[in-house]
Write an enzyme that holds these catalytic residues in place. Structure first.
Site, PDB file in Angstrom:
ATOM      1  N   SER A 171      16.505  53.120 -41.151  1.00  0.00           N
ATOM      2  CA  SER A 171      16.588  54.339 -42.056  1.00  0.00           C
ATOM      3  C   SER A 171      15.315  54.264 -42.937  1.00  0.00           C
ATOM      4  CB  SER A 171      18.115  54.648 -42.570  1.00  0.00           C
ATOM      5  OG  SER A 171      17.726  55.761 -43.515  1.00  0.00           O
ATOM      6  N   TYR A 225      24.385  52.099 -48.982  1.00  0.00           N
ATOM      7  CA  TYR A 225      23.490  52.435 -47.536  1.00  0.00           C
ATOM      8  C   TYR A 225      22.318  51.973 -47.609  1.00  0.00           C
ATOM      9  CZ  TYR A 225      21.746  55.232 -43.629  1.00  0.00           C
ATOM     10  OH  TYR A 225      21.337  55.237 -42.471  1.00  0.00           O
TER      11      TYR A 225
END
Length: 280
Positions: A140, A153
């Site tokens: 990501s 995250y």
């Protein structure tokens, strides 16, 4: 089976679903894995519409379960080759570092990091023995940039990036290529129903509550600019057929620019930009 075999984790929705279809279209037999196979209905329906259903096998796999991974590995022996692994299973946990419990951090890492490692370890003996293979790790932009309110995250994706760097070096001599896909914001449910937020940060008495609301407003304002997840499926297809060879592949509107800006700006200037945008 003479057809090339691809494994996709987290295939019941989002990127995993679309990538499974794309890989089947590219000539792979896809082992579409998911923790709960009862949630395969959308994938099955989409595969039938694309006439790829005969090239997709639904398989149960919980990337956080040693037993599940062992059973899955045993099932791979009937395939003549394991050509590609897409480590896609994951979720996003939001919240502020002070308010996210250590257990919640552990759960985030169990799926996003240790799950990737465990599945990769299960598949590597097959690839190493045959002398080739491709491992695609779904990272990501959060693996390159630690955004506020997303420390669990971001930490998990930063860990995945470091792991993948080492893995790339280690596996090259065996003919195995490792890739990192770094999507920005796309229209997948990881940012809606797929995103979890630490309970304490949702409490109006939290010292971070106002801060959280500003971040949520910023995310909501950017909803119309979210990318089409089919772009990531197409990218995976390009890697699968050998048209992409770079190790890190950022994807999505503004992603490359953000990475470039971070690489050239002093941290103090970058910090001011983010704080100004979030009215901190």
């Amino acid at each position: 089976m003479d057809k090339k075999t691809a494994i996709v984790t987290g295939a019941n929705r989002g990127f995993g679903l679309l990538c499974s279809i794309e890989l089947a279209c590219k000539g792979y037999h896809v082992l579409a894995t998911m923790r709960d196979t009862r949630k395969a209905e959308k994938l099955v329906k989409t595969a039938k519409l694309r006439e790829t259903d005969r090239h997709i096998t639904i398989m149960q796999l919980d990337v956080t379960s040693e037993t599940s991974i062992h059973d899955f590995k045993e099932g791979l022996t009937k395939y003549s080759s394991i050509d590609l692994l897409l480590n896609n299973a994951g979720y996003a946990l939001g919240g502020f570092a002070e308010e996210v419990s250590i257990e919640e951090f552990r759960e985030q890492f169990e799926t996003n990091v240790f799950g990737v490692m465990a599945v990769t370890q299960a598949v590597l003996p097959f690839m190493r023995q045959q002398g080739y293979g491709k491992i695609l790790n779904m990272s990501s932009i959060s693996g390159r940039f630690g955004f506020p309110g997303l420390s669990p995250y971001a930490a998990s994706k930063h860990a995945l990036e470091g792991y993948s760097e080492s893995l790339r070096f280690e596996l090259k001599p065996f003919g195995i290529d490792v890739f990192l896909i770094e999507p920005g914001s796309y229209k997948t449910n990881i940012w809606t129903s797929g995103m979890k937020v630490a309970t304490r940060s949702l409490d109006k008495e939290s010292p971070y509550y106002t801060y959280l609301k500003r971040i949520e407003t910023e995310l909501e304002n950017g909803r119309d600019r979210l990318g089409d997840p089919a772009e990531i499926a197409a990218l995976v297809g390009e890697i699968a057929v050998g048209n992409k060879t770079a190790f890190r592949i950022p994807a999505g509107k503004g992603t490359r620019g953000m990475i470039y800006i971070k690489s050239i700006l002093p941290w103090g200037m970058l910090e001011k930009m983010i704080r100004r945008k979030l009215n901190m």
